[in-house]
Design an enzyme around this catalytic site. Structure first.
Site, PDB file in Angstrom:
ATOM      1  N   TYR A  71       4.054  -1.369  -3.214  1.00  0.00           N
ATOM      2  CA  TYR A  71       3.257  -0.267  -2.653  1.00  0.00           C
ATOM      3  C   TYR A  71       3.893   0.351  -1.405  1.00  0.00           C
ATOM      4  O   TYR A  71       3.397   1.347  -0.888  1.00  0.00           O
ATOM      5  CB  TYR A  71       1.853  -0.758  -2.285  1.00  0.00           C
TER       6      TYR A  71
ATOM      7  N   HIS B 147      -0.464   6.198  -0.951  1.00  0.00           N
ATOM      8  CA  HIS B 147      -1.645   5.479  -0.459  1.00  0.00           C
ATOM      9  C   HIS B 147      -1.331   4.632   0.777  1.00  0.00           C
ATOM     10  O   HIS B 147      -2.232   4.175   1.454  1.00  0.00           O
ATOM     11  CB  HIS B 147      -2.197   4.602  -1.582  1.00  0.00           C
TER      12      HIS B 147
ATOM     13  N   TYR C 263      -5.822  -5.354   0.673  1.00  0.00           N
ATOM     14  CA  TYR C 263      -5.794  -4.271  -0.305  1.00  0.00           C
ATOM     15  C   TYR C 263      -6.819  -3.229   0.136  1.00  0.00           C
ATOM     16  O   TYR C 263      -7.795  -3.517   0.828  1.00  0.00           O
ATOM     17  CB  TYR C 263      -6.011  -4.737  -1.754  1.00  0.00           C
TER      18      TYR C 263
ATOM     19  N   ASN D  59      -9.323  -1.378  -0.943  1.00  0.00           N
ATOM     20  CA  ASN D  59     -10.776  -1.340  -1.136  1.00  0.00           C
ATOM     21  C   ASN D  59     -11.549  -2.343  -0.295  1.00  0.00           C
ATOM     22  O   ASN D  59     -12.770  -2.294  -0.250  1.00  0.00           O
ATOM     23  CB  ASN D  59     -11.111  -1.550  -2.612  1.00  0.00           C
TER      24      ASN D  59
END
Length: 187
Positions: A14, A19, A62, A64
């Protein structure tokens, strides 16, 4: 004391994705000021400290679940929500646009939603970094994809501007910083 919280996802896969724009800003700030991030397991985050002025937090939960780490730091350091700045990607802004706001909603961003739910408030400043909307990909694939070669030059410039905005925030305050950066076309 400010708490700068950059949003992103942990892990190499990532690292350079849209993001992770919040992480990228804090990493650029740390690089400029020769700061080192350390992992705090009990705080679920990587953290760097800038003088007696700011704590830089990259939640490792992460996206969320970002609110868990943010809440732990807010409580541990007794940070007023007025001095919490969350830095994150925003699809409603074009790539190269930065916007600083004193408060607001989640706008569909799951990381922001987690923070708002954990803190029980949306009354804290935020820095939104435009990533634009996907043309041919679904939203999840888009935000989790890396910036393409053409976009990387814009990203480099916006990171420089975002770091300057964080520095101005520390020394000039929120309102003056908003006036400076919200009125200019960044890239």
């Amino acid at each position: 004391m400010w708490l700068f919280c950059g949003l992103g996802n942990p892990g190499e896969e990532y690292k350079e994705t849209r993001h992770n724009f919040g992480f990228l800003v804090l990493e650029a700030f740390a690089e400029r000021h020769k700061l080192k991030f350390n992992f705090y397991k009990e705080m679920e985050s990587e953290v760097a400290f800038y003088k007696d002025k700011a704590i830089l937090v990259k939640p490792q939960t992460y996206m969320n679940l970002s609110g868990r780490a943010v809440k732990k730091w807010v409580l541990k350091e007794r940070i007023s929500l007025n001095n919490l700045l969350v830095i994150y990607d925003d699809m409603d802004l074009p790539l190269g646009k930065l916007k600083i706001l004193p408060k607001g909603g989640a706008g569909g961003h799951k990381g922001m939603l987690s923070i708002i739910e954990c803190l029980g408030s949306s009354d804290f400043p935020r820095m939104k970094l435009g990533i634009g909307k996907p043309e041919d990909k679904d939203v999840v694939s888009y935000v989790l994809s890396p910036f393409n070669e053409e976009e990387k030059e814009k990203v480099k410039k916006i990171l420089e501007v975002a770091v300057a905005a964080l520095e101005d925030l520390l020394y000039k305050g929120l309102l003056k910083t908003m006036t400076i950066y919200n009125s200019q076309a960044v890239v």
